[in-house]
Design a protein around this motif. Structure first.
Motif, mmCIF file in Angstrom:
data_model
loop_
_atom_site.group_PDB
_atom_site.id
_atom_site.type_symbol
_atom_site.label_atom_id
_atom_site.label_comp_id
_atom_site.label_asym_id
_atom_site.label_seq_id
_atom_site.Cartn_x
_atom_site.Cartn_y
_atom_site.Cartn_z
ATOM 1 N N SER A 1 -3.923 -2.303 2.242
ATOM 2 C CA SER A 1 -4.911 -3.398 2.549
ATOM 3 C C SER A 1 -5.115 -3.838 3.822
ATOM 4 N N GLY A 2 -5.971 -3.739 4.529
ATOM 5 C CA GLY A 2 -6.280 -4.029 5.813
ATOM 6 C C GLY A 2 -5.068 -3.173 6.798
ATOM 7 N N VAL B 1 7.007 -2.929 3.429
ATOM 8 C CA VAL B 1 5.656 -3.504 3.731
ATOM 9 C C VAL B 1 5.840 -2.871 5.377
ATOM 10 N N TRP B 2 4.773 -2.076 5.773
ATOM 11 C CA TRP B 2 4.431 -1.296 6.995
ATOM 12 C C TRP B 2 3.313 -2.030 7.658
ATOM 13 N N SER B 3 3.407 -1.720 9.040
ATOM 14 C CA SER B 3 2.162 -1.927 9.980
ATOM 15 C C SER B 3 1.320 -0.827 10.147
ATOM 16 N N ALA B 4 -0.058 -0.780 9.785
ATOM 17 C CA ALA B 4 -0.517 0.556 9.838
ATOM 18 C C ALA B 4 -0.949 0.680 11.551
ATOM 19 N N ILE B 5 -0.630 -0.276 12.255
ATOM 20 C CA ILE B 5 -0.946 -0.186 13.794
ATOM 21 C C ILE B 5 0.146 0.257 14.335
ATOM 22 N N THR B 6 1.470 -0.315 13.967
ATOM 23 C CA THR B 6 2.494 0.144 15.081
ATOM 24 C C THR B 6 3.349 1.155 14.265
ATOM 25 N N ALA C 1 -3.722 -6.950 -3.335
ATOM 26 C CA ALA C 1 -4.993 -7.691 -2.965
ATOM 27 C C ALA C 1 -4.773 -8.679 -1.902
ATOM 28 N N VAL C 2 -5.165 -8.249 -0.686
ATOM 29 C CA VAL C 2 -5.039 -8.821 0.635
ATOM 30 C C VAL C 2 -3.422 -8.859 0.877
ATOM 31 N N ALA C 3 -2.739 -10.114 0.753
ATOM 32 C CA ALA C 3 -1.354 -9.977 1.360
ATOM 33 C C ALA C 3 -0.335 -10.364 -0.088
ATOM 34 N N THR C 4 -1.180 -10.087 -1.263
ATOM 35 C CA THR C 4 -0.254 -10.482 -2.533
ATOM 36 C C THR C 4 -0.152 -9.161 -3.022
ATOM 37 N N VAL C 5 1.221 -8.782 -3.370
ATOM 38 C CA VAL C 5 1.582 -7.305 -4.208
ATOM 39 C C VAL C 5 2.024 -7.586 -5.473
ATOM 40 N N ILE C 6 1.813 -6.851 -6.508
ATOM 41 C CA ILE C 6 2.432 -7.040 -7.730
ATOM 42 C C ILE C 6 3.123 -5.819 -8.096
ATOM 43 N N SER C 7 4.099 -5.727 -8.532
ATOM 44 C CA SER C 7 5.014 -4.433 -8.872
ATOM 45 C C SER C 7 5.573 -4.647 -10.133
ATOM 46 N N GLY C 8 5.656 -3.257 -10.908
ATOM 47 C CA GLY C 8 6.025 -3.144 -11.970
ATOM 48 C C GLY C 8 7.181 -2.194 -12.018
ATOM 49 N N SER C 9 8.360 -2.337 -12.919
ATOM 50 C CA SER C 9 9.621 -1.480 -12.811
ATOM 51 C C SER C 9 10.042 -1.163 -13.955
ATOM 52 N N ASP D 1 -12.261 3.336 5.035
ATOM 53 C CA ASP D 1 -13.094 3.919 5.973
ATOM 54 C C ASP D 1 -12.746 4.649 7.223
ATOM 55 N N THR D 2 -11.425 4.021 7.531
ATOM 56 C CA THR D 2 -11.050 4.554 8.773
ATOM 57 C C THR D 2 -9.521 5.010 8.866
ATOM 58 N N ARG D 3 -8.818 5.045 7.833
ATOM 59 C CA ARG D 3 -7.530 5.351 7.952
ATOM 60 C C ARG D 3 -7.093 6.130 6.594
ATOM 61 N N LEU D 4 -6.171 7.165 6.579
ATOM 62 C CA LEU D 4 -5.753 7.735 5.597
ATOM 63 C C LEU D 4 -4.223 7.645 5.492
#
Length: 707
Positions: A385-386, A400-405, A425-433, A674-677
């Protein structure tokens, strides 16, 4: 020309003068008859002059294009004998009518060289020398006419007559002067009918001048002109229009190829008109709306005015909407664009999208950015996301990683078992374990906001919509959670085996399980609306767009269901194994299968549009797929990520190819914007490190920033 009254008065004076001459000189009958004949000729000529002054002869000549020869008319000047009866002296004034032909001088259609002096009295005794003297008059007449016109006053009738004739030739029939750029013709003594009316150019020289070209074009200088050239041209000018066309046909047939090519090089440029610049701006822009965006970009390079039109922001807004570009992003002008040039923001948005599309399809020489952090564990889930990337692993953590650096910003710890699913969603992450809980995280701070308890077995799948997330578990139940409060709002029971996949559109919940069933739920009432039966093995994948439910099973089939009625609309057959992943947009479904193929379907017709295979197909099971921008991305156990054209089904390129591909290297998950993979890769036998690969296709400005 003066009116008919002047000519009548002169006619009466001529008659009285002739009678006085007859009585005074007492000439014999023969002389009188000769004089009478002269008088009759003069009357006929004067009548022709009257008709000419009224424009009849001129109109007939223009309509019929019939040349007439020059004629001279003589009359007695009333100014000499005015107030003196019995005047014995005669002043003879000769007026010449110029020849009107079908053609005029190519480069100089208007001028006063065609006007003969009205004050130059000529008396000729033999007709043989009359023509030669007349030509001499034409050469010297122009200077005298101009000198007389520039005089302080024009008093004599002959001078006034000459002034009116010259005004007609220089100003046209409506009294308006001809354009100042037209020069006097110094070659031919003819006037074109088109020269009397300002209309469409009729000769090639006129066309050159109308297009703004010089009257003198570059001519062939291979040698001296052939003898008889002028006579040949004079003969051509004496022919009528149809005769000239016939002569040109014959001439072209006798020309060699190089000579015809020379004619084309001279003629063709003169008929090339910049019609866009001649139109009003509104019409010109309307014409440009019919061009494709790539053609508009080329049109902008034609000239400065075309560039101004091609930069119109509203025009580019329409083109962007046609191409599916809905946002006008702020975009800095590149160095190749002048700072003073006003660049349309919508045009900049289109150029940026076009560049990204090209980078997707053709690639870039740069290596992907590599992110390492989960050691040798398997990356089980991946969210993007972003500029934030979140990866979950069976090492019980999320990172959590930075896609830029490419740096790991933080590690989310708290689960006591492996993480098997996640949503973001945006900066909210939900995880199941596997620890039977769900956790809500703030990716910016790394804080665990809520821990959601309720499931009694591994949380295997989930789907987030708005502020609600629906989770499916091996305990055969589904639970609806409020993310902001962490409260369980509803529990959906009905499956008799593990729930493997779930979809939620905010109104209905659809789930698929190992019990071969697909169920449609109303989460508010916790009622199962439909149980979709038909599969003969476990259901592993689902897609739901609010109207249709699409389910993929280990029985190799894909089924399309009506969500309202619960009826099976289509059974899509063709795959040979488990359908591991699907993507649905509008009526297009893309499915990836363990048989190493990807198929494109139309769910409304049930038709398979493309099977993505061939010499460049995957060599092992497809693990994940996604499509965007008209492209299909598929990852596989063979260690590659392949790019396909959704419209044609053609293989475009391998976006990612691990060094250990074919010998244990695996791409487990992919996520694309649209711009990253982003790809999650590794191996099961230690031949490839566990890592994330990030490819950025918006390389123009961001590349400069990072450099």
């Amino acid at each position: 020309m003066e009116g008919g009254g002047l000519w009548k008065r002169k006619e009466g004076e001529d008659e009285r003068t002739l009678e006085q001459e007859e009585r005074r000189r007492g000439e014999d009958d023969k002389s009188l008859r000769t004089k009478s004949n002269r008088r009759v000729d003069e009357e006929e000529e004067i009548e022709m002059m009257k008709a000419t002054s009224r424009g009849k002869v001129q109109r007939d000549l223009i309509d019929e294009h019939t040349p007439i020869s020059a004629a001279s008319f003589s009359f007695l000047s009333s100014s000499v004998c005015q107030g003196r009866e019995g005047c014995e002296e005669e002043d003879e004034v000769r007026v010449s009518i110029v020849t009107i032909e079908d053609e005029s001088c190519p480069s100089e259609p208007f001028g006063t060289a065609h006007l003969q002096s009205a004050n130059h009295a000529v008396r000729t005794e033999d007709e043989g020398g009359e023509e030669a003297k007349k030509e001499k008059e034409e050469e010297n007449g122009e200077g005298r006419v101009e000198e007389e016109e520039e005089g302080a006053d024009v008093t004599s009738p002959s001078a006034h007559l000459q002034h009116q004739m010259k005004r007609k030739l220089d100003h046209g029939p409506d009294g308006r002067p001809f354009p100042s750029g037209k020069k006097h013709c110094k070659g031919s003594g003819y006037l074109s009918p088109a020269s009397l009316v300002q209309a469409t150019p009729t000769t090639f020289g006129d066309l050159r001048l109308a297009n703004g070209h010089s009257a003198q074009r570059r001519r062939v200088t291979s040698g001296p002109p052939p003898s008889g050239l002028q006579d040949w041209l004079h003969t051509f000018q004496t022919w009528s229009g149809p005769e000239r066309l016939l002569a040109l046909d014959e001439l072209i047939d006798t020309c060699e190829t190089s000579q015809v090519k020379h004619m084309m090089q001279v003629i063709e440029p003169q008929f090339q008109r910049d019609f866009i610049s001649l139109l009003p701006k509104e019409l010109a822009l309307y014409v440009l709306t019919f061009l494709a965006p790539k053609d508009l970009l080329q049109a902008a390079q034609t000239c400065r005015y075309w560039r101004i039109l091609a930069e119109d922001n509203l025009l580019w807004r329409e083109k962007c909407h046609e191409e599916g570009i809905s946002e006008c992003v702020s975009y800095r002008s590149r160095e190749c664009v002048r700072p003073s040039a006003a660049v349309s923001p919508w045009k900049s948005a289109y150029i940026r999208q076009h560049r990204i599309e090209t980078n997707w399809r053709k690639g870039d020489a740069r290596e992907p950015m590599v992110l390492k952090g989960h050691d040798d564990h398997v990356i089980t889930c991946l969210q993007f996301s972003g500029d934030l990337i979140v990866s979950g692993s069976d090492d019980n953590t999320l990172k959590v990683w930075s896609a830029i650096t490419g740096k790991c910003l933080r590690t989310l710890t708290g689960h006591s078992g492996g993480v098997w699913c996640s949503q973001m969603a945006v900066a909210t992450v939900i995880s199941g374990s596997t620890d039977r809980t769900l956790r809500v995280w703030d990716a910016e701070s790394g804080e665990c906001v809520h821990t959601l308890y309720g499931h009694t077995s591994t949380v295997r799948c989930m789907h987030l919509h708005g502020n609600r997330v629906v989770s499916g578990s091996r305990d055969t139940t589904l639970r609806v959670w409020d993310v902001s409060t962490g409260r369980c709002e509803h529990v959906l029971t009905g499956h008799v085996a593990a729930v493997r996949c779930v979809q939620y559109d905010g109104r209905r919940v659809v789930s698929g399980g190992y019990d071969y069933m697909v169920k449609v739920w109303d989460p508010e009432t916790e009622v199962c609306l439909h149980t979709l039966q038909g599969h003969t093995n476990r259901v592993y994948s689902l897609q739901f767009d609010g109207v249709f439910v699409v389910s993929g099973s280990l029985d190799t089939s894909i089924r399309v269901w009506d969500a309202e009625t619960g009826g099976c609309v289509h059974t899509l057959t063709g795959h040979q194994s488990l359908t591991s992943g699907m993507e649905l947009r509008d009526n297009i479904l893309v499915s990836g299968n363990a048989d190493s193929t990807v198929r494109v379907w139309d769910i409304r017709t049930g038709q398979c549009l493309h099977t993505l295979q061939g010499p460049n197909k995957h060599q092992s099971a497809v693990t994940c797929l996604q499509f965007c921008r008209g492209l299909v991305l598929s990852s596989s156990d063979d260690g590659t990520v392949k790019l396909w054209d959704l419209r044609t089904g053609a293989w475009l390129r391998d976006v990612v190819a691990l060094e250990s591909r074919g010998s244990g290297g695996v791409v487990w998950r992919i996520r694309a914007s649209d711009t990253r993979l982003v790809c999650a890769a590794g191996s099961r036998n230690g031949t490839e490190e566990t890592k994330l690969l990030v490819l950025d296709f918006d390389l123009d400005d961001k590349k400069k920033e990072t450099d």
